[in-house]
Write a protein that holds these residues in place. Structure first.
Motif, PDB file in Angstrom:
ATOM      1  N   ARG A 189     -12.133  10.007   1.281  1.00 18.00           N
ATOM      2  CA  ARG A 189     -12.444   9.574  -0.089  1.00 18.00           C
ATOM      3  C   ARG A 189     -13.183   8.248  -0.092  1.00 18.00           C
ATOM      4  N   GLN A 190     -12.707   7.304   0.691  1.00 21.14           N
ATOM      5  CA  GLN A 190     -13.339   5.986   0.706  1.00 21.14           C
ATOM      6  C   GLN A 190     -14.742   6.035   1.305  1.00 21.14           C
ATOM      7  N   SER A 191     -15.013   7.025   2.143  1.00 18.39           N
ATOM      8  CA  SER A 191     -16.358   7.174   2.709  1.00 18.39           C
ATOM      9  C   SER A 191     -17.354   7.679   1.672  1.00 18.39           C
ATOM     10  N   LEU A 192     -16.842   8.286   0.599  1.00 17.11           N
ATOM     11  CA  LEU A 192     -17.720   8.868  -0.421  1.00 17.11           C
ATOM     12  C   LEU A 192     -18.220   7.836  -1.433  1.00 17.11           C
ATOM     13  N   PHE A 193     -17.501   6.718  -1.568  1.00 22.25           N
ATOM     14  CA  PHE A 193     -17.812   5.755  -2.624  1.00 22.25           C
ATOM     15  C   PHE A 193     -17.942   4.358  -2.031  1.00 22.25           C
ATOM     16  N   GLU A 194     -19.142   3.823  -2.104  1.00 26.62           N
ATOM     17  CA  GLU A 194     -19.398   2.494  -1.551  1.00 26.62           C
ATOM     18  C   GLU A 194     -18.553   1.442  -2.268  1.00 26.62           C
ATOM     19  N   GLY A 195     -17.890   0.613  -1.503  1.00 24.89           N
ATOM     20  CA  GLY A 195     -17.077  -0.463  -2.062  1.00 24.89           C
ATOM     21  C   GLY A 195     -15.683  -0.036  -2.491  1.00 24.89           C
ATOM     22  N   SER A 196     -15.388   1.265  -2.421  1.00 23.35           N
ATOM     23  CA  SER A 196     -14.095   1.741  -2.925  1.00 23.35           C
ATOM     24  C   SER A 196     -12.933   1.277  -2.056  1.00 23.35           C
ATOM     25  N   LYS A 197     -13.164   1.120  -0.775  1.00 22.59           N
ATOM     26  CA  LYS A 197     -12.080   0.703   0.113  1.00 22.59           C
ATOM     27  C   LYS A 197     -11.561  -0.675  -0.296  1.00 22.59           C
ATOM     28  N   ALA A 198     -12.471  -1.595  -0.572  1.00 19.46           N
ATOM     29  CA  ALA A 198     -12.063  -2.944  -0.981  1.00 19.46           C
ATOM     30  C   ALA A 198     -11.407  -2.934  -2.348  1.00 19.46           C
ATOM     31  N   ASP A 199     -11.928  -2.119  -3.275  1.00 20.55           N
ATOM     32  CA  ASP A 199     -11.343  -2.056  -4.614  1.00 20.55           C
ATOM     33  C   ASP A 199      -9.928  -1.493  -4.571  1.00 20.55           C
ATOM     34  N   GLU A 200      -9.740  -0.426  -3.810  1.00 17.07           N
ATOM     35  CA  GLU A 200      -8.405   0.157  -3.694  1.00 17.07           C
ATOM     36  C   GLU A 200      -7.448  -0.832  -3.023  1.00 17.07           C
ATOM     37  N   ASN A 201      -7.943  -1.503  -2.023  1.00 19.44           N
ATOM     38  CA  ASN A 201      -7.116  -2.463  -1.300  1.00 19.44           C
ATOM     39  C   ASN A 201      -6.630  -3.577  -2.221  1.00 19.44           C
ATOM     40  N   SER A 202      -7.495  -4.028  -3.115  1.00 16.67           N
ATOM     41  CA  SER A 202      -7.145  -5.103  -4.031  1.00 16.67           C
ATOM     42  C   SER A 202      -5.956  -4.714  -4.909  1.00 16.67           C
ATOM     43  N   LEU A 203      -5.989  -3.507  -5.470  1.00 18.33           N
ATOM     44  CA  LEU A 203      -4.898  -3.073  -6.338  1.00 18.33           C
ATOM     45  C   LEU A 203      -3.635  -2.789  -5.541  1.00 18.33           C
ATOM     46  N   GLU A 204      -3.778  -2.247  -4.345  1.00 14.69           N
ATOM     47  CA  GLU A 204      -2.598  -1.955  -3.531  1.00 14.69           C
ATOM     48  C   GLU A 204      -1.893  -3.228  -3.074  1.00 14.69           C
ATOM     49  N   LEU A 205      -2.668  -4.270  -2.766  1.00 14.66           N
ATOM     50  CA  LEU A 205      -2.048  -5.545  -2.394  1.00 14.66           C
ATOM     51  C   LEU A 205      -1.342  -6.191  -3.581  1.00 14.66           C
ATOM     52  N   ASN A 206      -1.834  -5.926  -4.769  1.00  8.73           N
ATOM     53  CA  ASN A 206      -1.253  -6.523  -5.967  1.00  8.73           C
ATOM     54  C   ASN A 206      -0.077  -5.698  -6.488  1.00  8.73           C
ATOM     55  N   GLU A 207      -0.344  -4.457  -6.892  1.00 13.34           N
ATOM     56  CA  GLU A 207       0.698  -3.636  -7.494  1.00 13.34           C
ATOM     57  C   GLU A 207       1.491  -2.818  -6.474  1.00 13.34           C
ATOM     58  N   GLY A 208       0.823  -2.354  -5.425  1.00 16.41           N
ATOM     59  CA  GLY A 208       1.512  -1.538  -4.435  1.00 16.41           C
ATOM     60  C   GLY A 208       2.609  -2.296  -3.709  1.00 16.41           C
ATOM     61  N   ILE A 209       2.316  -3.511  -3.282  1.00 17.08           N
ATOM     62  CA  ILE A 209       3.312  -4.313  -2.572  1.00 17.08           C
ATOM     63  C   ILE A 209       4.439  -4.719  -3.516  1.00 17.08           C
ATOM     64  N   ALA A 210       4.110  -5.004  -4.773  1.00 12.60           N
ATOM     65  CA  ALA A 210       5.148  -5.333  -5.754  1.00 12.60           C
ATOM     66  C   ALA A 210       6.084  -4.154  -5.971  1.00 12.60           C
ATOM     67  N   GLU A 211       5.520  -2.955  -6.072  1.00 13.26           N
ATOM     68  CA  GLU A 211       6.362  -1.781  -6.293  1.00 13.26           C
ATOM     69  C   GLU A 211       7.183  -1.444  -5.053  1.00 13.26           C
ATOM     70  N   TYR A 212       6.612  -1.661  -3.875  1.00 11.85           N
ATOM     71  CA  TYR A 212       7.387  -1.472  -2.648  1.00 11.85           C
ATOM     72  C   TYR A 212       8.586  -2.424  -2.633  1.00 11.85           C
ATOM     73  N   SER A 213       8.361  -3.668  -3.036  1.00 10.62           N
ATOM     74  CA  SER A 213       9.456  -4.638  -3.084  1.00 10.62           C
ATOM     75  C   SER A 213      10.537  -4.190  -4.056  1.00 10.62           C
ATOM     76  N   GLY A 214      10.115  -3.685  -5.229  1.00 14.28           N
ATOM     77  CA  GLY A 214      11.085  -3.187  -6.198  1.00 14.28           C
ATOM     78  C   GLY A 214      11.889  -2.026  -5.652  1.00 14.28           C
ATOM     79  N   LEU A 215      11.207  -1.133  -4.939  1.00 14.21           N
ATOM     80  CA  LEU A 215      11.885   0.027  -4.359  1.00 14.21           C
ATOM     81  C   LEU A 215      12.941  -0.398  -3.346  1.00 14.21           C
ATOM     82  N   ILE A 216      12.604  -1.319  -2.459  1.00 13.81           N
ATOM     83  CA  ILE A 216      13.557  -1.765  -1.435  1.00 13.81           C
ATOM     84  C   ILE A 216      14.722  -2.514  -2.077  1.00 13.81           C
ATOM     85  N   HIS A 217      14.448  -3.324  -3.086  1.00 15.12           N
ATOM     86  CA  HIS A 217      15.519  -4.052  -3.766  1.00 15.12           C
ATOM     87  C   HIS A 217      16.463  -3.111  -4.513  1.00 15.12           C
ATOM     88  N   SER A 218      15.975  -1.942  -4.911  1.00 11.00           N
ATOM     89  CA  SER A 218      16.816  -1.019  -5.681  1.00 11.00           C
ATOM     90  C   SER A 218      17.970  -0.458  -4.859  1.00 11.00           C
TER      91      SER A 218
END
Length: 433
Positions: A189-218
């Motif tokens: 998927r990321q090979s199909l869209f220029e710049g998508s890897k960085a864009d996805e990474n930005s949201l995953e570092l922000n919301e993905g890591i936060a949600e992972y933390s919430g999951l482990i704390h639960s």
């Protein structure tokens, strides 16, 4: 432009817990604070510190708030062991972190879930946002509009389907093979869209890591974690759009499997980490030279025929919706409002890109130096800089207020909507005395 970005997957429009409290008391809120404090203290090894800190619980209708500690400006009153007050109209309410009244708070909208683990998951997610900059994860913003295209959605859904297989698979080594296949769909998927890897990474570092933390704390056990993750995936599949919410699904699942390899994997990453590359290395995946051929072979294994059919049908409907909004918010006369000191809250599940002009937000609330704008039928945030929003004509005026089809605008003294004779659009301007 001063921009306040809200983490709002569990937002007013999209709290996915099945049962909610609707008559909680101060005693209940005091209990909730103690629950998350105990969990945070018991989970210090996750980030080598407790995430517990100032928390605001706010009723959206009344704006009444309940806090676990005093504010820094003496605005709150201690009542039955909980600090209470009224949240200002000039600020937006969402699940996020916010600087207010002399402190940085985790802000969470009421009601909370009846389920204790769901409550702790959400509160811990927002508490992470309160301290994420200190942990090396700066607040970031990315649209990921490629995930509203047919191919972007198809290969995200295939990645998530492979992750679902992994979660449901009882044999660990087979589960890891599904995880690796998920990463192949991601790489393709990321090979199909220029710049998508960085864009996805930005949201995953922000919301993905936060949600992972919430999951482990639960503190769910394995079976409870499995049910939670599969339930989240099932509900996520019904979302109108994935552009702002996919990270809540991907990183928690990858994180659970990473914990089987290295319980402290999260301590090895920072806001500069390329998560896709990190995952590829951690799961010992070799991206094949014939990736296209490998993907074609894997698609049927993960319900590819149905996914392709559904996304083809969706694309046709989406093109009609885009044409309607383009005419309403761009082609015909409309209202344009500049954004300067914006605070914004919105539903991340239903936004969508409008060609290269910007992103349509069907439900959005904006406060700025000029006043308050509430949109319930679509506003177009122009370009990636979020420097102005377009809303529809016609409208009516009343005093310092205006209302149109699905929107209301309440202005501060000295601001007016003025028609631009050249463009035919109405523009918000400050009138000099």
């Amino acid at each position: 432009m001063k921009l306040h970005l809200f983490s709002i997957f569990f937002f007013l429009f999209c709290n996915w817990t099945e049962a909610q409290t609707d008559s909680a008391t101060s005693a209940d809120y005091k209990k909730y604070f103690k629950e998350v404090q105990k969990t945070a203290n018991n989970s210090k090894t996750l980030w080598k510190r407790s995430l517990y800190g100032p928390v605001l619980l706010i009723e959206p209708e009344t704006r009444k708030l309940y806090a676990n500690e005093a504010d820094g400006e003496g605005r709150l009153t201690l009542t039955d062991g909980v600090y209470t007050g009224i949240f200002p109209e000039s600020l937006n309410i969402a699940n996020t972190s916010i600087d207010w009244a002399g402190k940085r708070w985790a802000m969470v909208m009421l009601p909370l879930a009846e389920n204790k683990q769901e409550r702790i998951n959400l509160l811990s997610h927002e508490l992470f946002h309160s301290v994420q900059s200190e942990l090396g994860f700066p607040l970031t913003h990315s649209e990921n509009n490629h995930l509203d295209t047919k191919d972007g959605r198809i290969y995200l859904r295939l990645e998530l389907e492979a992750l679902k297989h992994a979660v449901l698979e009882p044999k660990h080594q087979i589960a890891l093979s599904h995880v690796r296949n998920a990463l192949l769909f991601r790489a393709y998927r990321q090979s199909l869209f220029e710049g998508s890897k960085a864009d996805e990474n930005s949201l995953e570092l922000n919301e993905g890591i936060a949600e992972y933390s919430g999951l482990i704390h639960s503190d769910r056990n394995k079976a409870e974690t499995r049910r939670h993750l599969v339930g989240q995936l099932s509900r996520f599949g019904k979302s109108p759009t994935f552009v702002r919410s996919f990270a809540y699904q991907t990183i928690p699942i990858y994180g659970v499997f990473l914990r089987t390899l290295d319980k402290n994997w999260n301590l090895n990453i920072s806001g500069q980490t390329d998560l896709s590359e990190y995952l590829i290395t951690a799961f010992d995946l070799k991206i094949p030279n014939d990736l296209n051929e490998q993907i074609a072979k894997l698609e049927k294994t993960y319900n590819g025929d149905l996914i392709f059919k559904e996304e083809t049908e969706r694309e046709l409907a989406q093109l009609e919706k885009i044409a309607t909004y383009k005419q309403l918010l761009a082609d015909q006369p409309h209202v344009e409002i500049p954004l300067e000191k914006m605070s914004i809250s919105f539903d991340p599940r239903n936004i969508f890109p409008l060609e290269d002009m910007g992103t349509v937000y069907p439900d959005i609330r904006i406060t700025d130096s000029w006043g308050i704008l509430i949109v319930e039928n679509g506003g177009l945030l122009m370009n990636h800089s979020w420097n102005r929003i377009s809303i529809s004509c016609p409208f009516q005026s009343y005093g310092r207020g205006y209302s149109g089809n699905g929107w209301t605008l309440l202005l501060e003294e000295g601001y007016q909507l003025i028609k631009n004779k050249q463009t035919g659009n109405f523009e918000l301007m400050k009138i000099k005395n």
